[in-house]
Design a protein around this motif. Structure first.
Motif, mmCIF file in Angstrom:
data_model
loop_
_atom_site.group_PDB
_atom_site.id
_atom_site.type_symbol
_atom_site.label_atom_id
_atom_site.label_comp_id
_atom_site.label_asym_id
_atom_site.label_seq_id
_atom_site.Cartn_x
_atom_site.Cartn_y
_atom_site.Cartn_z
ATOM 1 N N SER A 37 0.748 -1.194 -0.031
ATOM 2 C CA SER A 37 -0.138 0.104 0.022
ATOM 3 C C SER A 37 0.868 1.190 0.086
ATOM 4 O O SER A 37 2.005 1.178 0.257
ATOM 5 N N ASN A 38 0.323 2.366 -0.229
ATOM 6 C CA ASN A 38 0.958 3.583 -0.024
ATOM 7 C C ASN A 38 1.774 3.655 1.454
ATOM 8 O O ASN A 38 1.075 3.543 2.232
ATOM 9 N N GLY A 39 2.855 4.193 1.160
ATOM 10 C CA GLY A 39 3.799 4.255 2.248
ATOM 11 C C GLY A 39 4.530 2.935 3.031
ATOM 12 O O GLY A 39 5.072 3.199 4.002
ATOM 13 N N ALA A 40 4.342 2.120 2.118
ATOM 14 C CA ALA A 40 4.913 0.652 2.707
ATOM 15 C C ALA A 40 6.206 0.539 2.523
ATOM 16 O O ALA A 40 7.055 -0.116 3.106
ATOM 17 N N GLY A 41 6.793 1.484 1.685
ATOM 18 C CA GLY A 41 8.556 1.604 1.373
ATOM 19 C C GLY A 41 8.780 1.065 0.020
ATOM 20 O O GLY A 41 10.171 0.941 -0.107
ATOM 21 N N LYS A 42 7.818 0.979 -0.901
ATOM 22 C CA LYS A 42 8.346 0.303 -2.262
ATOM 23 C C LYS A 42 9.305 1.195 -2.945
ATOM 24 O O LYS A 42 10.196 0.947 -3.642
ATOM 25 N N THR A 43 8.685 2.577 -3.019
ATOM 26 C CA THR A 43 9.614 3.429 -3.940
ATOM 27 C C THR A 43 11.031 3.736 -3.137
ATOM 28 O O THR A 43 12.164 3.613 -3.688
ATOM 29 N N THR A 44 10.993 3.739 -1.721
ATOM 30 C CA THR A 44 12.318 3.919 -1.018
ATOM 31 C C THR A 44 13.259 2.808 -1.280
ATOM 32 O O THR A 44 14.543 2.820 -1.790
ATOM 33 N N LEU A 45 12.664 1.257 -1.475
ATOM 34 C CA LEU A 45 13.519 0.368 -1.812
ATOM 35 C C LEU A 45 14.050 0.403 -3.022
ATOM 36 O O LEU A 45 15.357 0.022 -3.216
ATOM 37 N N VAL A 46 13.325 0.817 -4.084
ATOM 38 C CA VAL A 46 13.786 1.124 -5.411
ATOM 39 C C VAL A 46 14.847 2.248 -5.426
ATOM 40 O O VAL A 46 15.614 1.810 -6.332
ATOM 41 N N ARG A 47 14.564 3.127 -5.061
ATOM 42 C CA ARG A 47 15.691 4.291 -4.899
ATOM 43 C C ARG A 47 17.015 3.844 -4.318
ATOM 44 O O ARG A 47 17.896 4.290 -4.590
ATOM 45 N N ILE A 48 16.803 2.996 -3.270
ATOM 46 C CA ILE A 48 18.072 2.484 -2.733
ATOM 47 C C ILE A 48 18.847 1.520 -3.688
ATOM 48 O O ILE A 48 19.992 1.543 -3.977
ATOM 49 N N LEU A 49 18.009 0.659 -4.336
ATOM 50 C CA LEU A 49 18.835 -0.362 -5.302
ATOM 51 C C LEU A 49 19.000 0.339 -6.574
ATOM 52 O O LEU A 49 20.056 -0.167 -7.345
ATOM 53 N N SER A 50 18.596 1.621 -7.020
ATOM 54 C CA SER A 50 19.119 2.340 -8.159
ATOM 55 C C SER A 50 20.224 3.306 -7.917
ATOM 56 O O SER A 50 20.441 4.212 -8.483
ATOM 57 N N THR A 51 20.610 3.266 -6.465
ATOM 58 C CA THR A 51 21.787 4.253 -5.909
ATOM 59 C C THR A 51 21.208 5.471 -5.909
ATOM 60 O O THR A 51 22.151 6.500 -5.735
ATOM 61 N N LEU A 52 19.946 5.854 -5.606
ATOM 62 C CA LEU A 52 19.396 7.338 -5.554
ATOM 63 C C LEU A 52 19.448 7.558 -4.212
ATOM 64 O O LEU A 52 19.375 8.720 -3.622
ATOM 65 N N LEU A 53 19.256 6.468 -3.233
ATOM 66 C CA LEU A 53 19.394 6.774 -1.689
ATOM 67 C C LEU A 53 20.334 5.689 -1.088
ATOM 68 O O LEU A 53 20.543 4.815 -1.848
#
Length: 252
Positions: A37-53
């Motif tokens: 769901s929204n806020g679950a952390g999906k985008t954060t995980l993707v941003r880490i895997l793509s070196t943006l975070l």
């Protein structure tokens, strides 16, 4: 072979802990759907895997490279398509592709652009400004731009958000084609039917952790066995819409 390997990944924003020890692995050449769901952390995980975070702790490897210690090698191996199509509306579809090819220092950018326009059925629209494209066409162009340089892993962050049923089917077909050609796809989505249609494996991210992961058959086995009952099935609204407009391929 694993294209993505994540172990104990944690990330917080101030006192808000978004990822609380995520573990997952994605096989090469597969489609992996990450639900939540929204806020679950999906985008954060993707941003880490793509070196943006950068993660606070834990390990993450993409295409054999550590996302923290070897970010340049990771970036060379991946591509990322966000929730909104990142195309330049002033440029034509072909010019968008050529621009990305030059940025990625790919040889023969014009030929690369022409090949991708053909692959994504955008040849006729290739010399039109991208601002004139429909939502589905813009998303197809966006994915085509992500494939410049032939990345081994592609991240698609909610790629069909806001698209109409026809455009969703178009994008689904392209995603399946990516996996068929050997590209590893990590797909985040809130649409359960999208994951059911496309994914080889599915994981559910809830409150910062992966609470379940497996194939669709394995996830079904978590529930009591289905009972055979005679039920009159009515067509869904999506099936009615696609049938009325004549999109028979989508109903197969």
């Amino acid at each position: 072979m694993e294209a993505i390997k994540v172990s104990g990944l944690r990330k917080s924003y101030g006192k808000l802990e978004v990822l609380k020890g995520v573990d997952l692995s994605v096989a090469s050449g597969s489609i992996f759907a990450l639900l939540g769901s929204n806020g679950a952390g999906k985008t954060t995980l993707v941003r880490i895997l793509s070196t943006l975070l950068k993660p606070d702790s834990g390990k993450a490897n993409v295409s054999g490279f550590d996302v923290v210690a070897q970010p340049e090698q990771v970036r060379e191996a991946i591509s990322l398509t966000g929730q909104f199509a990142a195309v330049d509306g002033i440029l034509t579809g072909r010019e968008n592709l050529i621009m990305v090819a030059k940025l990625r220092q790919v040889k023969n950018p014009g030929q690369v652009a022409d090949d991708l326009l053909k692959r994504f059925s955008l040849v006729e629209a290739g010399n039109r400004r991208a601002a004139t494209y429909s939502g589905g066409m813009r998303r197809r162009l966006d994915i085509a731009m992500s494939l410049v340089g032939e990345p081994r892993v592609i991240f698609l962050d909610e790629p069909t958000t806001g698209l109409d049923p026809e455009a969703r089917i178009e994008v689904w077909n392209e995603i399946q084609g990516l996996a068929n050609s050997g590209t590893t796809v990590l797909l985040t989505t809130q649409y359960l039917d999208e994951a059911e249609k496309l994914a080889d494996r599915i994981a559910i991210l809830h409150q910062g952790t992966i609470i379940v992961s497996g194939t669709l058959a394995e996830l079904r086995n978590l529930l009591p066995p289905a009972k055979a009952e005679l039920v009159e099935r009515q067509p869904t609204l999506e099936e009615i819409f696609l049938a009325v407009i004549g999109n028979k391929e989508a109903l197969v």
